[in-house]
Structures are given as structure tokens and as C-alpha cells.
Design a protein around this motif. Structure first.
Motif, mmCIF file in Angstrom:
data_model
loop_
_atom_site.group_PDB
_atom_site.id
_atom_site.type_symbol
_atom_site.label_atom_id
_atom_site.label_comp_id
_atom_site.label_asym_id
_atom_site.label_seq_id
_atom_site.Cartn_x
_atom_site.Cartn_y
_atom_site.Cartn_z
ATOM 1 N N LEU A 17 -9.124 -0.840 -19.626
ATOM 2 C CA LEU A 17 -7.822 -1.383 -19.823
ATOM 3 C C LEU A 17 -7.124 -1.357 -18.073
ATOM 4 C CD1 LEU A 17 -6.433 0.605 -22.829
ATOM 5 C CD2 LEU A 17 -6.731 -1.991 -22.573
ATOM 6 N N THR A 18 -8.341 -1.045 -17.333
ATOM 7 C CA THR A 18 -7.660 -1.365 -15.985
ATOM 8 C C THR A 18 -6.970 -2.539 -15.564
ATOM 9 O OG1 THR A 18 -9.458 0.064 -15.185
ATOM 10 C CG2 THR A 18 -8.118 -0.992 -13.645
ATOM 11 N N GLY A 19 -7.234 -3.665 -15.808
ATOM 12 C CA GLY A 19 -6.710 -4.844 -15.777
ATOM 13 C C GLY A 19 -5.446 -5.143 -16.315
ATOM 14 N N LYS A 20 -5.170 -4.818 -17.423
ATOM 15 C CA LYS A 20 -4.213 -5.079 -18.373
ATOM 16 C C LYS A 20 -3.080 -3.963 -17.917
ATOM 17 C CE LYS A 20 -5.403 -6.840 -22.858
ATOM 18 N NZ LYS A 20 -6.589 -6.451 -23.266
ATOM 19 N N ILE A 21 -3.275 -2.699 -17.570
ATOM 20 C CA ILE A 21 -2.270 -1.613 -16.975
ATOM 21 C C ILE A 21 -1.790 -2.472 -15.705
ATOM 22 C CG2 ILE A 21 -2.070 0.471 -16.105
ATOM 23 C CD1 ILE A 21 -3.728 1.313 -18.349
ATOM 24 N N ASN A 22 -2.937 -2.742 -14.683
ATOM 25 C CA ASN A 22 -2.414 -3.231 -13.478
ATOM 26 C C ASN A 22 -1.493 -4.415 -13.616
ATOM 27 O OD1 ASN A 22 -3.814 -1.279 -12.105
ATOM 28 N ND2 ASN A 22 -5.579 -2.478 -11.358
ATOM 29 N N ALA A 23 -1.374 -5.174 -14.725
ATOM 30 C CA ALA A 23 -0.725 -6.500 -14.714
ATOM 31 C C ALA A 23 0.595 -5.815 -14.796
ATOM 32 C CB ALA A 23 -1.231 -7.248 -15.690
ATOM 33 N N ARG A 24 0.788 -4.742 -15.708
ATOM 34 C CA ARG A 24 2.187 -4.234 -15.887
ATOM 35 C C ARG A 24 2.866 -3.793 -14.538
ATOM 36 N NH1 ARG A 24 2.755 -2.660 -21.481
ATOM 37 N NH2 ARG A 24 1.392 -3.868 -22.613
ATOM 38 N N PHE A 25 2.001 -3.121 -13.794
ATOM 39 C CA PHE A 25 2.583 -2.737 -12.646
ATOM 40 C C PHE A 25 3.042 -3.928 -11.630
ATOM 41 C CE2 PHE A 25 -0.552 0.851 -12.777
ATOM 42 C CZ PHE A 25 0.263 1.786 -13.275
ATOM 43 N N GLU A 26 2.046 -4.984 -11.539
ATOM 44 C CA GLU A 26 2.580 -6.054 -10.852
ATOM 45 C C GLU A 26 3.853 -6.680 -11.134
ATOM 46 O OE1 GLU A 26 -1.524 -6.709 -8.429
ATOM 47 O OE2 GLU A 26 -1.109 -7.962 -10.117
ATOM 48 N N GLU A 27 3.760 -7.044 -12.528
ATOM 49 C CA GLU A 27 4.963 -7.826 -13.141
ATOM 50 C C GLU A 27 6.016 -7.121 -13.016
ATOM 51 O OE1 GLU A 27 3.476 -7.674 -17.241
ATOM 52 O OE2 GLU A 27 1.930 -9.417 -16.933
ATOM 53 N N ALA A 28 5.999 -5.570 -12.791
ATOM 54 C CA ALA A 28 7.479 -5.002 -12.650
ATOM 55 C C ALA A 28 7.719 -4.956 -11.109
ATOM 56 C CB ALA A 28 7.347 -3.492 -13.192
ATOM 57 N N GLY A 29 6.933 -5.514 -10.327
ATOM 58 C CA GLY A 29 7.216 -5.746 -8.888
ATOM 59 C C GLY A 29 6.673 -4.636 -8.056
ATOM 60 N N LEU A 30 5.802 -3.716 -8.696
ATOM 61 C CA LEU A 30 5.034 -3.071 -7.977
ATOM 62 C C LEU A 30 3.691 -3.367 -7.351
ATOM 63 C CD1 LEU A 30 5.552 0.274 -10.397
ATOM 64 C CD2 LEU A 30 6.768 -0.147 -7.978
ATOM 65 N N ARG A 31 3.569 -2.989 -6.114
ATOM 66 C CA ARG A 31 2.386 -3.684 -5.605
ATOM 67 C C ARG A 31 1.324 -2.456 -5.370
ATOM 68 N NH1 ARG A 31 2.285 -8.175 -2.379
ATOM 69 N NH2 ARG A 31 4.182 -8.209 -2.531
ATOM 70 N N ILE A 32 0.044 -2.852 -5.459
ATOM 71 C CA ILE A 32 -1.032 -1.931 -5.671
ATOM 72 C C ILE A 32 -1.534 -1.768 -4.186
ATOM 73 C CG2 ILE A 32 -3.281 -1.206 -6.398
ATOM 74 C CD1 ILE A 32 -2.370 -3.073 -9.090
ATOM 75 N N VAL A 33 -1.059 -1.146 -3.407
ATOM 76 C CA VAL A 33 -1.563 -0.864 -1.945
ATOM 77 C C VAL A 33 -2.907 -0.227 -1.694
ATOM 78 C CG1 VAL A 33 0.587 -1.730 -1.096
ATOM 79 C CG2 VAL A 33 0.023 0.849 -1.436
ATOM 80 N N ALA A 34 -3.386 0.647 -2.629
ATOM 81 C CA ALA A 34 -4.845 1.428 -2.429
ATOM 82 C C ALA A 34 -5.060 1.600 -3.713
ATOM 83 C CB ALA A 34 -4.336 2.823 -1.869
ATOM 84 N N GLN A 35 -6.508 1.692 -4.173
ATOM 85 C CA GLN A 35 -6.839 1.702 -5.171
ATOM 86 C C GLN A 35 -8.435 2.026 -5.202
ATOM 87 O OE1 GLN A 35 -6.001 -0.513 -9.171
ATOM 88 N NE2 GLN A 35 -7.292 -1.879 -7.979
ATOM 89 N N LYS A 36 -9.085 3.056 -6.036
ATOM 90 C CA LYS A 36 -10.191 3.600 -5.864
ATOM 91 C C LYS A 36 -10.520 4.082 -7.270
ATOM 92 C CE LYS A 36 -9.491 7.523 -3.113
ATOM 93 N NZ LYS A 36 -9.665 8.046 -1.550
ATOM 94 N N ARG A 37 -11.631 3.799 -7.725
ATOM 95 C CA ARG A 37 -12.260 4.272 -9.009
ATOM 96 C C ARG A 37 -13.370 5.413 -8.727
ATOM 97 N NH1 ARG A 37 -13.707 1.945 -14.732
ATOM 98 N NH2 ARG A 37 -16.140 2.824 -14.925
ATOM 99 N N VAL A 38 -12.787 6.832 -9.242
ATOM 100 C CA VAL A 38 -13.884 7.719 -8.934
ATOM 101 C C VAL A 38 -13.932 8.458 -10.318
ATOM 102 C CG1 VAL A 38 -13.049 7.924 -6.507
ATOM 103 C CG2 VAL A 38 -11.379 9.018 -8.234
ATOM 104 N N ARG A 39 -14.776 9.565 -10.001
ATOM 105 C CA ARG A 39 -15.089 10.634 -11.099
ATOM 106 C C ARG A 39 -14.574 11.837 -10.687
ATOM 107 N NH1 ARG A 39 -18.692 10.250 -16.061
ATOM 108 N NH2 ARG A 39 -18.364 12.406 -16.946
ATOM 109 N N LEU A 40 -13.626 12.441 -11.111
ATOM 110 C CA LEU A 40 -12.865 13.526 -10.515
ATOM 111 C C LEU A 40 -13.777 14.832 -10.878
ATOM 112 C CD1 LEU A 40 -9.248 13.522 -11.633
ATOM 113 C CD2 LEU A 40 -10.272 12.710 -9.305
ATOM 114 N N THR A 41 -14.275 15.649 -9.795
ATOM 115 C CA THR A 41 -14.847 17.119 -10.099
ATOM 116 C C THR A 41 -13.815 17.913 -10.952
ATOM 117 O OG1 THR A 41 -13.997 17.971 -8.120
ATOM 118 C CG2 THR A 41 -16.003 16.670 -7.782
ATOM 119 N N LYS A 42 -14.354 18.791 -11.629
ATOM 120 C CA LYS A 42 -13.489 20.074 -12.154
ATOM 121 C C LYS A 42 -12.467 20.642 -11.147
ATOM 122 C CE LYS A 42 -14.090 23.898 -15.263
ATOM 123 N NZ LYS A 42 -13.839 25.121 -14.436
ATOM 124 N N GLU A 43 -13.071 20.663 -9.713
ATOM 125 C CA GLU A 43 -12.069 21.606 -8.810
ATOM 126 C C GLU A 43 -10.910 20.564 -8.661
ATOM 127 O OE1 GLU A 43 -15.595 21.586 -8.911
ATOM 128 O OE2 GLU A 43 -15.469 23.500 -9.420
#
Ligand code: ATP
Ligand code: MG
Length: 137
Positions: free
Chosen positions: A17-43
């Protein structure tokens, strides 16, 4: 202009759903100025949600946040913190207003698809947690 930290959570990346959610941000006038896909560690997950460390749901929340990849992102725009909270909808999708991301996509109060900073002060702390200056443009 204001910036806020957003996280697309594992329940949403799992359902592609990443693209669908990002479209919501952009349609609301928010600009994605940084983005990365990561696997968080427990820490990292424990550190990010440290304010909730004493809550009963904390262990489950951390386990959920490391259960799959997340997309961490910086959203920029006028009143970005409040605007993002508005389009995310309430924490519990059962209470989220129609048309919000959580109303449309969240699975439960825990697997609620997105995180958004709750104040400008926390936005600055949370952005610095994941991004260095040179990664934001
Ligand atoms: P977020 O901080 O993720 O943007 P929020 O600010 O709407 O969400 P918080 O109160 O900060 O909500 O809770 C952080 C996260 O902890 C929630 O998004 C949810 O995933 C989880 N959570 C909150 N309350 C519960 C609960 N009662 N049971 C299970 N998980 C919960
Ligand atoms: Mg919160």
C-alpha cells in the motif's frame, strides 16, 4: 515550511500500500522530501517508541514494528504536522473519520498503517532519529 516524520508501518508495506498511502500525502499538498524503506531493529523500535515504554502494549508494539519493512519519510508542507495527523485519522481505525488513511487501510489499533509525529518538537526529534541533513531534499 514545516516538516513531519511519517512511517508507513509493516501491515501496510506487507499489503503493498506504499503508493496508495503516498498518493494521499501528495493529494493533501504534502511533499515527500525524504524516504527510505528499512527493516527496524528491536533497539531502533524500542528507542523510537520510548515514550510508550511503560504502556501494557509496548512489547507487542515493538514486535509489530519489526515484523516487516517500514517506509520512513519526511513530509513537508504548510502545517505539515497537523495536516498529516488529520489525513491519518484516529489511532483506532474504528474511530477514524471516513476518507482518512487509517479508516481506509488500517487493520487494528496496533496495525494502523501509519505513524505521524504529534508535535513540531517531536517531529524534529523523530526526523533526526532517521535522517541526516543531506538525505532531505
Ligand atoms: P503513532 O504514534 O504511531 O502515530 P498515535 O500517535 O495515533 O500513533 P499513540 O498513542 O502514539 O498513537 O500510540 C502509538 C502506537 O501504539 C499506535 O499507533 C498503535 O500502533 C499502538 N497502540 C496505541 N494504543 C494501543 C493499544 N491500546 N493497543 C495496541 N496498540 C496500541
Ligand atoms: Mg504517537
Amino acid at each position: 515550511t514545516e516538516r513531519t516524520l511519517s512511517i508507513i508501518k509493516p501491515d501496510a508495506t506487507r499489503r503493498n500500500l506504499t503508493g496508495k498511502i503516498n498518493a494521499r500525502f501528495e493529494e493533501a499538498g504534502l511533499r515527500i522530501v525524504a524516504q527510505k524503506r528499512v527493516r527496524l531493529t528491536k533497539e531502533q523500535a524500542e528507542g523510537f517508541y520510548a515514550v510508550h515504554a511503560e504502556r501494557s502494549f509496548f512489547p507487542e508494539l515493538v514486535a509489530f514494528m519489526v515484523s516487516g519493512p517500514v517506509v520512513v519519510q519526511v513530509l513537508e508542507g504548510e502545517g505539515a504536522v497537523a495536516k498529516n495527523r488529520e489525513i491519518m485519522g484516529a489511532t483506532n481505525p474504528a474511530n477514524a473519520a471516513p476518507g482518512t488513511i487509517r479508516a481506509d487501510f488500517a487493520e487494528s489499533v496496533e496495525a494502523n498503517s501509519v505513524h505521524g509525529s504529534d508535535s513540531l518538537e517531536n517531529a524534529k526529534i523523530e526526523i533526526a532519529f532517521f535522517f541526516s541533513q543531506c538525505e532531505i531534499a
